[in-house]
Design a protein around this motif. Sequence first.
Motif: not given
Length: 408
Positions: A366-372
């Motif tokens: 849900m964060s920007d960590e993976f771009g998903l």
Amino acid sequence: MDFEYTDKVKGLQKRVTEFMEDHVYPAEAVFEHQLEGFRRAGNAWQPTPIIEELKGKAKAAGLWNLFLPESKLGAGLTNLEYAPLAEIMGRSGIGPEPFNCSAPDTGNMETIVRYGTPEQQEQWLKPLLDGTIRSAFAMTEPAVASSDATNIESSIQRDGDHYVLNGRKWWTSGANDPRCKVMIFMGKSDPTHQNRHQQQSMILVPMDTPGVKVLRHLPVFGFDDAPHGHAEIDFENVRVPASNMLLGEGRGFEIAQGRLGPGRIHHCMRLIGRAERALEMMCKRALSRTAFGRKIADQGVTRERIANSRILIDQARFLVLNAAFKMDKVGNKHARQEIAMIKVAAPAMACQVIDWAMQVHGGGAMSDEFGLAHAYASARSLRFADGPDEVHRNAIAKEELSRYLQKP
């Protein structure tokens, strides 16, 4: 049809894939870093140096303007040949622009190629093909249900050698970008015409024309999509030369149908690539994480989702290839049902596959960590862009019913 790619396409697939691996994927983090720096400085709406660098590299590699079927100005590829290349570009959120193959520019360039005068093509098409400017498409309006294009209320009134434009537009993608120099504006030039599909016209509007005011950018699920963005724009007594009219008064709806066909299928091609990357991420994550004493990949629910993702992606890909094949063989108009079908299927598929990938990645997704999260937001927005699902399903159903109405 034969789904086997030609040697020419296989060669281009290899070159585009290598370019993505060597240049685009490594640039994703650089792009985000540069963009975040602009945001902290108070202005995210400016070109990132890394994208301009990538464009120069792609142009030098001969991987430039790969779209534009039926035109000597492109790479000479058919829709069917372009589809697997757009899929590869679509794997990355920054993938299409380095190749000068991103929306809305591709759709606008096809519009000017098809319907523009030599003078319009010299002024606007040439710099767009060169990648020195960008463009926007001003159609949707906040005050009406724009899924029915005949509802458009913005006005285009003749005044001597000029047209005067008034109205409010929104979701005008790209208008926040300082590289955006021209818009295609749709409005009513003859609101009383007895044929409601001949009331509209399209006209070219330079961004710096007096009376054009970008009111705000519109975030998508909290993402600003800078430096591209999506704008709400006010047009107040905007005067443009009569020579800026595309094709002629009353031809706007006709142009819209011709423009949106390729635009719709391009979105779907790119979505397949993004879903493929999400599936790859899902598999790698599932194999690397352990929960309740077993790899996540060994959990039955995960395997079911991986299997269903492969099925959904391949189904969508074959629908895209079939639509592209028919567009090449019989034209966009006669392929409208196939285009409508994939426009419904591809965004729904991508949303589902990305959603399953997010579940495997856990809360970090849900964060920007993976771009998903950003990928999901982009895919979900395409259930509205170029016509909502409901409009396309209605068109598909009408086409099906017409077959039986014609029978005695």
